[in-house]
Write a protein that holds these residues in place. Structure first.
Motif, PDB file in Angstrom:
ATOM      1  N   ASP A  82      55.172   6.468  -2.218  1.00  0.00           N
ATOM      2  CA  ASP A  82      55.828   7.191  -3.314  1.00  0.00           C
ATOM      3  C   ASP A  82      55.008   8.365  -3.829  1.00  0.00           C
ATOM      4  OD1 ASP A  82      58.301   5.493  -4.072  1.00  0.00           O
ATOM      5  OD2 ASP A  82      56.705   4.021  -3.843  1.00  0.00           O
ATOM      6  N   ASP A  83      53.699   8.302  -3.685  1.00  0.00           N
ATOM      7  CA  ASP A  83      52.831   9.352  -4.213  1.00  0.00           C
ATOM      8  C   ASP A  83      51.476   9.193  -3.549  1.00  0.00           C
ATOM      9  OD1 ASP A  83      51.865  11.481  -5.716  1.00  0.00           O
ATOM     10  OD2 ASP A  83      52.557  10.680  -7.632  1.00  0.00           O
ATOM     11  N   TYR A  84      50.564  10.120  -3.840  1.00  0.00           N
ATOM     12  CA  TYR A  84      49.213   9.988  -3.321  1.00  0.00           C
ATOM     13  C   TYR A  84      48.212  10.521  -4.331  1.00  0.00           C
ATOM     14  CZ  TYR A  84      48.893  15.002  -2.212  1.00  0.00           C
ATOM     15  OH  TYR A  84      48.855  16.359  -2.302  1.00  0.00           O
ATOM     16  N   ILE A  85      46.996  10.020  -4.217  1.00  0.00           N
ATOM     17  CA  ILE A  85      45.887  10.449  -5.062  1.00  0.00           C
ATOM     18  C   ILE A  85      44.728  10.805  -4.146  1.00  0.00           C
ATOM     19  CG2 ILE A  85      44.210   9.739  -6.823  1.00  0.00           C
ATOM     20  CD1 ILE A  85      46.297   7.693  -7.799  1.00  0.00           C
ATOM     21  N   VAL A  86      44.135  11.974  -4.367  1.00  0.00           N
ATOM     22  CA  VAL A  86      42.985  12.397  -3.574  1.00  0.00           C
ATOM     23  C   VAL A  86      41.722  11.777  -4.157  1.00  0.00           C
ATOM     24  CG1 VAL A  86      41.593  14.358  -2.825  1.00  0.00           C
ATOM     25  CG2 VAL A  86      44.090  14.548  -2.856  1.00  0.00           C
ATOM     26  N   LYS A  87      40.941  11.122  -3.304  1.00  0.00           N
ATOM     27  CA  LYS A  87      39.672  10.512  -3.720  1.00  0.00           C
ATOM     28  C   LYS A  87      38.557  11.567  -3.683  1.00  0.00           C
ATOM     29  CE  LYS A  87      39.851   7.384  -0.446  1.00  0.00           C
ATOM     30  NZ  LYS A  87      39.531   6.209   0.401  1.00  0.00           N
ATOM     31  N   PRO A  88      37.586  11.441  -4.595  1.00  0.00           N
ATOM     32  CA  PRO A  88      37.514  10.487  -5.717  1.00  0.00           C
ATOM     33  C   PRO A  88      38.418  10.932  -6.866  1.00  0.00           C
ATOM     34  CG  PRO A  88      35.621  11.943  -5.780  1.00  0.00           C
ATOM     35  CD  PRO A  88      36.393  12.307  -4.539  1.00  0.00           C
ATOM     36  N   ALA A  89      38.915   9.983  -7.629  1.00  0.00           N
ATOM     37  CA  ALA A  89      39.797  10.295  -8.751  1.00  0.00           C
ATOM     38  C   ALA A  89      39.356   9.504  -9.972  1.00  0.00           C
ATOM     39  CB  ALA A  89      41.249   9.949  -8.402  1.00  0.00           C
ATOM     40  N   SER A  90      39.546  10.093 -11.140  1.00  0.00           N
ATOM     41  CA  SER A  90      39.168   9.421 -12.384  1.00  0.00           C
ATOM     42  C   SER A  90      40.169   8.326 -12.726  1.00  0.00           C
ATOM     43  CB  SER A  90      39.118  10.434 -13.530  1.00  0.00           C
ATOM     44  OG  SER A  90      40.424  10.920 -13.824  1.00  0.00           O
ATOM     45  N   GLY A  91      39.731   7.413 -13.601  1.00  0.00           N
ATOM     46  CA  GLY A  91      40.630   6.369 -14.073  1.00  0.00           C
ATOM     47  C   GLY A  91      41.846   6.943 -14.762  1.00  0.00           C
ATOM     48  N   GLU A  92      41.666   8.065 -15.471  1.00  0.00           N
ATOM     49  CA  GLU A  92      42.788   8.690 -16.185  1.00  0.00           C
ATOM     50  C   GLU A  92      43.847   9.183 -15.199  1.00  0.00           C
ATOM     51  OE1 GLU A  92      39.621   9.257 -16.773  1.00  0.00           O
ATOM     52  OE2 GLU A  92      39.407   8.502 -18.835  1.00  0.00           O
ATOM     53  N   VAL A  93      43.404   9.787 -14.086  1.00  0.00           N
ATOM     54  CA  VAL A  93      44.351  10.290 -13.090  1.00  0.00           C
ATOM     55  C   VAL A  93      45.103   9.133 -12.437  1.00  0.00           C
ATOM     56  CG1 VAL A  93      44.541  11.410 -10.831  1.00  0.00           C
ATOM     57  CG2 VAL A  93      43.121  12.427 -12.620  1.00  0.00           C
ATOM     58  N   ILE A  94      44.376   8.092 -12.052  1.00  0.00           N
ATOM     59  CA  ILE A  94      45.011   6.938 -11.421  1.00  0.00           C
ATOM     60  C   ILE A  94      46.020   6.293 -12.357  1.00  0.00           C
ATOM     61  CG2 ILE A  94      44.618   4.644 -10.439  1.00  0.00           C
ATOM     62  CD1 ILE A  94      41.860   5.668  -9.535  1.00  0.00           C
ATOM     63  N   GLU A  95      45.632   6.109 -13.615  1.00  0.00           N
ATOM     64  CA  GLU A  95      46.532   5.501 -14.599  1.00  0.00           C
ATOM     65  C   GLU A  95      47.785   6.344 -14.795  1.00  0.00           C
ATOM     66  OE1 GLU A  95      47.356   2.755 -17.997  1.00  0.00           O
ATOM     67  OE2 GLU A  95      46.277   2.665 -16.096  1.00  0.00           O
TER      68      GLU A  95
END
Length: 242
Positions: A96-109
Protein backbone atom coordinates in the motif's frame (compact mmCIF):
# COMPACT_ATOMS: atom_id res chain seq x y z
CA UNK A 1 -3.67 0.72 19.22
CA UNK A 2 -3.01 -1.20 15.98
CA UNK A 3 -1.00 -4.40 16.21
CA UNK A 4 2.08 -4.24 13.99
CA UNK A 5 4.20 -7.03 12.52
CA UNK A 6 7.71 -5.92 11.55
CA UNK A 7 9.45 -8.30 9.13
CA UNK A 8 13.04 -7.05 9.04
CA UNK A 9 16.41 -8.77 9.39
CA UNK A 10 18.60 -5.76 10.23
CA UNK A 11 19.05 -5.66 14.04
CA UNK A 12 19.57 -1.88 14.06
CA UNK A 13 16.33 -1.27 12.14
CA UNK A 14 14.51 -3.78 14.33
CA UNK A 15 15.63 -1.97 17.47
CA UNK A 16 14.86 1.52 16.18
CA UNK A 17 11.38 0.71 14.86
CA UNK A 18 10.51 -1.38 17.92
CA UNK A 19 11.47 1.37 20.36
CA UNK A 20 9.67 4.04 18.33
CA UNK A 21 6.40 2.13 17.98
CA UNK A 22 6.23 0.62 21.45
CA UNK A 23 6.90 4.07 22.90
CA UNK A 24 3.80 5.19 21.01
CA UNK A 25 1.72 2.37 22.50
CA UNK A 26 1.73 -0.16 19.66
CA UNK A 27 1.81 -3.88 20.27
CA UNK A 28 4.56 -5.16 18.00
CA UNK A 29 6.07 -8.47 16.96
CA UNK A 30 9.36 -8.80 15.04
CA UNK A 31 10.32 -11.49 12.53
CA UNK A 32 13.81 -11.68 11.02
CA UNK A 33 12.99 -13.74 7.93
CA UNK A 34 10.20 -14.19 5.43
CA UNK A 35 9.37 -17.67 6.68
CA UNK A 36 9.17 -16.51 10.30
CA UNK A 37 7.13 -13.51 9.25
CA UNK A 38 4.47 -15.66 7.58
CA UNK A 39 4.27 -17.93 10.61
CA UNK A 40 4.04 -14.94 12.96
CA UNK A 41 1.30 -13.47 10.78
CA UNK A 42 -0.91 -16.49 11.45
CA UNK A 43 -0.28 -16.43 15.21
CA UNK A 44 -0.17 -12.69 15.91
CA UNK A 45 -2.94 -11.51 13.51
CA UNK A 46 -1.59 -7.97 13.05
CA UNK A 47 -3.50 -4.95 11.80
CA UNK A 48 -0.56 -3.83 9.64
CA UNK A 49 2.71 -5.24 8.29
CA UNK A 50 5.99 -3.35 7.93
CA UNK A 51 7.94 -5.38 5.40
CA UNK A 52 11.61 -5.24 4.39
CA UNK A 53 12.29 -6.21 0.79
CA UNK A 54 15.74 -7.77 1.26
CA UNK A 55 15.14 -10.73 3.57
CA UNK A 56 16.98 -14.01 4.02
CA UNK A 57 15.11 -17.04 2.73
CA UNK A 58 11.75 -16.04 1.27
CA UNK A 59 12.10 -12.52 -0.13
CA UNK A 60 9.97 -9.60 0.96
CA UNK A 61 8.38 -9.58 -2.49
CA UNK A 62 7.25 -13.19 -2.11
CA UNK A 63 6.01 -12.50 1.43
CA UNK A 64 3.92 -9.62 0.07
CA UNK A 65 2.43 -11.82 -2.65
CA UNK A 66 1.59 -14.61 -0.19
CA UNK A 67 -0.09 -12.21 2.23
CA UNK A 68 -2.18 -10.75 -0.58
CA UNK A 69 -3.39 -14.22 -1.59
CA UNK A 70 -5.40 -14.49 1.63
CA UNK A 71 -5.50 -11.08 3.35
CA UNK A 72 -6.09 -7.44 2.49
CA UNK A 73 -4.48 -5.90 5.57
CA UNK A 74 -2.21 -2.87 5.01
CA UNK A 75 1.39 -3.57 3.95
CA UNK A 76 4.07 -0.88 4.05
CA UNK A 77 7.43 -1.66 2.44
CA UNK A 78 10.64 -0.64 4.18
CA UNK A 79 12.95 0.25 1.30
CA UNK A 80 16.63 1.12 0.98
CA UNK A 81 17.34 3.94 -1.46
CA UNK A 82 18.94 1.56 -3.96
CA UNK A 83 15.98 -0.79 -4.17
CA UNK A 84 14.05 1.10 -6.86
CA UNK A 85 13.40 -1.89 -9.13
CA UNK A 86 12.35 -4.15 -6.25
CA UNK A 87 10.24 -1.32 -4.85
CA UNK A 88 8.19 -1.07 -8.03
CA UNK A 89 7.72 -4.85 -8.07
CA UNK A 90 6.70 -4.72 -4.40
CA UNK A 91 4.07 -2.10 -5.11
CA UNK A 92 2.79 -4.16 -8.02
CA UNK A 93 2.65 -7.20 -5.71
CA UNK A 94 0.18 -5.41 -3.46
CA UNK A 95 1.97 -3.11 -1.00
CA UNK A 96 0.00 0.00 0.00
CA UNK A 97 2.89 2.39 0.63
CA UNK A 98 6.62 2.49 1.27
CA UNK A 99 9.06 4.15 3.62
CA UNK A 100 12.70 4.82 2.76
CA UNK A 101 15.13 3.67 5.46
CA UNK A 102 16.31 5.06 7.76
CA UNK A 103 13.10 6.77 8.87
CA UNK A 104 12.10 8.50 12.09
CA UNK A 105 9.39 7.21 14.39
CA UNK A 106 7.27 10.22 13.44
CA UNK A 107 7.42 9.34 9.73
CA UNK A 108 6.60 5.67 10.34
CA UNK A 109 3.70 6.57 12.64
CA UNK A 110 2.30 9.08 10.13
CA UNK A 111 2.42 6.59 7.25
CA UNK A 112 0.84 3.89 9.39
CA UNK A 113 -2.00 6.17 10.45
CA UNK A 114 -2.60 7.21 6.84
CA UNK A 115 -2.80 3.67 5.50
CA UNK A 116 -4.98 2.49 8.40
CA UNK A 117 -7.44 5.32 7.74
CA UNK A 118 -8.08 3.71 4.36
CA UNK A 119 -9.78 0.78 6.05
CA UNK A 120 -11.86 2.82 8.54
CA UNK A 121 -15.15 4.39 7.34
CA UNK A 122 -15.35 8.17 7.56
CA UNK A 123 -18.07 9.89 9.58
CA UNK A 124 -21.00 10.68 7.25
CA UNK A 125 -21.94 13.55 9.59
CA UNK A 126 -18.69 15.37 8.81
CA UNK A 127 -18.54 18.39 6.50
CA UNK A 128 -19.94 17.55 3.06
CA UNK A 129 -17.18 16.57 0.61
CA UNK A 130 -16.16 18.22 -2.60
CA UNK A 131 -16.20 15.99 -5.67
CA UNK A 132 -14.12 12.92 -5.00
CA UNK A 133 -13.36 13.77 -1.37
CA UNK A 134 -14.37 11.82 1.75
CA UNK A 135 -15.03 8.91 -0.54
CA UNK A 136 -16.26 6.59 2.22
CA UNK A 137 -19.16 8.87 3.15
CA UNK A 138 -22.05 8.13 0.85
CA UNK A 139 -25.52 6.70 0.43
CA UNK A 140 -26.50 3.52 2.27
CA UNK A 141 -27.84 2.03 -0.95
CA UNK A 142 -25.00 0.54 -3.03
CA UNK A 143 -24.05 2.46 -6.17
CA UNK A 144 -24.29 0.76 -9.53
CA UNK A 145 -21.67 1.47 -12.19
CA UNK A 146 -22.21 -0.95 -15.02
CA UNK A 147 -21.48 -4.40 -13.58
CA UNK A 148 -19.77 -2.90 -10.53
CA UNK A 149 -21.57 -2.36 -7.23
CA UNK A 150 -19.99 -0.08 -4.60
CA UNK A 151 -21.32 -0.22 -1.05
CA UNK A 152 -19.66 2.69 0.74
CA UNK A 153 -21.22 1.98 4.12
CA UNK A 154 -20.01 -1.65 4.18
CA UNK A 155 -16.81 -0.89 2.19
CA UNK A 156 -17.62 -3.69 -0.24
CA UNK A 157 -17.14 -3.87 -4.00
CA UNK A 158 -18.88 -6.47 -6.15
CA UNK A 159 -18.63 -7.30 -9.84
CA UNK A 160 -21.47 -9.23 -11.43
CA UNK A 161 -22.67 -10.11 -7.94
CA UNK A 162 -19.30 -11.49 -6.77
CA UNK A 163 -17.36 -9.67 -4.05
CA UNK A 164 -14.02 -8.24 -5.23
CA UNK A 165 -11.36 -8.32 -2.48
CA UNK A 166 -9.40 -5.07 -2.53
CA UNK A 167 -6.39 -3.93 -0.55
CA UNK A 168 -6.89 -0.69 1.44
CA UNK A 169 -5.27 1.59 -1.15
CA UNK A 170 -7.15 -0.07 -4.01
CA UNK A 171 -10.46 0.36 -2.22
CA UNK A 172 -9.93 3.99 -1.33
CA UNK A 173 -8.69 4.86 -4.81
CA UNK A 174 -11.73 3.25 -6.42
CA UNK A 175 -14.19 4.94 -4.05
CA UNK A 176 -12.46 8.28 -4.48
CA UNK A 177 -12.56 8.19 -8.28
CA UNK A 178 -16.10 6.78 -8.39
CA UNK A 179 -17.40 9.63 -6.24
CA UNK A 180 -16.94 11.94 -9.25
CA UNK A 181 -17.39 9.96 -12.51
CA UNK A 182 -15.77 11.67 -15.47
CA UNK A 183 -13.68 14.06 -13.38
CA UNK A 184 -9.94 13.88 -14.06
CA UNK A 185 -7.59 13.74 -11.08
CA UNK A 186 -3.85 14.25 -11.34
CA UNK A 187 -1.47 11.73 -9.81
CA UNK A 188 -0.31 14.34 -7.33
CA UNK A 189 -3.86 15.05 -6.16
CA UNK A 190 -4.49 11.32 -5.79
CA UNK A 191 -1.31 11.00 -3.72
CA UNK A 192 -2.55 13.78 -1.45
CA UNK A 193 -6.12 12.51 -1.10
CA UNK A 194 -5.69 8.72 -1.12
CA UNK A 195 -2.16 8.24 0.24
CA UNK A 196 -2.14 11.49 2.28
CA UNK A 197 1.28 12.51 0.98
CA UNK A 198 1.31 16.26 1.54
CA UNK A 199 4.61 16.71 -0.31
CA UNK A 200 5.49 15.98 -3.93
CA UNK A 201 5.12 12.23 -3.81
CA UNK A 202 6.02 9.22 -5.90
CA UNK A 203 3.63 8.67 -8.80
CA UNK A 204 4.65 4.99 -8.85
CA UNK A 205 2.34 4.46 -5.88
CA UNK A 206 -0.61 5.61 -7.96
CA UNK A 207 0.35 3.80 -11.16
CA UNK A 208 1.01 0.49 -9.40
CA UNK A 209 -2.29 0.71 -7.53
CA UNK A 210 -4.16 1.51 -10.75
CA UNK A 211 -2.58 -1.51 -12.43
CA UNK A 212 -3.63 -3.82 -9.58
CA UNK A 213 -7.12 -2.34 -9.44
CA UNK A 214 -7.66 -2.75 -13.16
CA UNK A 215 -6.67 -6.39 -12.86
CA UNK A 216 -9.53 -6.90 -10.40
CA UNK A 217 -12.41 -4.77 -11.75
CA UNK A 218 -11.88 -4.58 -15.52
CA UNK A 219 -12.91 -7.23 -18.03
CA UNK A 220 -9.84 -6.30 -20.11
CA UNK A 221 -7.24 -4.31 -18.12
CA UNK A 222 -5.57 -3.30 -21.40
CA UNK A 223 -8.78 -1.51 -22.42
CA UNK A 224 -10.14 -0.18 -19.11
CA UNK A 225 -13.71 1.01 -18.76
CA UNK A 226 -13.70 2.05 -15.11
CA UNK A 227 -10.20 3.34 -14.33
CA UNK A 228 -9.33 5.35 -17.40
CA UNK A 229 -6.04 7.08 -18.17
CA UNK A 230 -6.15 10.66 -19.43
CA UNK A 231 -2.73 11.06 -20.98
CA UNK A 232 -0.75 13.97 -19.66
CA UNK A 233 -3.23 14.59 -16.83
CA UNK A 234 -4.03 11.56 -14.68
CA UNK A 235 -6.97 9.22 -14.13
CA UNK A 236 -10.76 9.30 -14.10
CA UNK A 237 -13.64 6.95 -13.39
CA UNK A 238 -15.38 6.12 -16.62
CA UNK A 239 -19.07 5.22 -16.58
CA UNK A 240 -21.74 7.32 -14.90
CA UNK A 241 -23.91 5.64 -12.24
CA UNK A 242 -26.98 3.79 -13.52
Amino acid sequence: MPRVLLIEDDPAVQKGVTLALRRRGHELEVAASGETGLLTLERFRPDLVLLDLMLPGISGLEVCRRIRETRQLPIIILSARGDDIDLVVGLEAGADDYIVKPASGEVIEARMKAVLRRVVPQDPAADPPRAGQNAYAGPVTPERHGDLSLDRSALLVSKNGQEVPLAPSELKLLLFLAAAPGQVFSRQLLLEQVWEHSFYGDARLVDACVMRLRGKVEDDPRHPVYIQTVRGFGYRFGPVPS
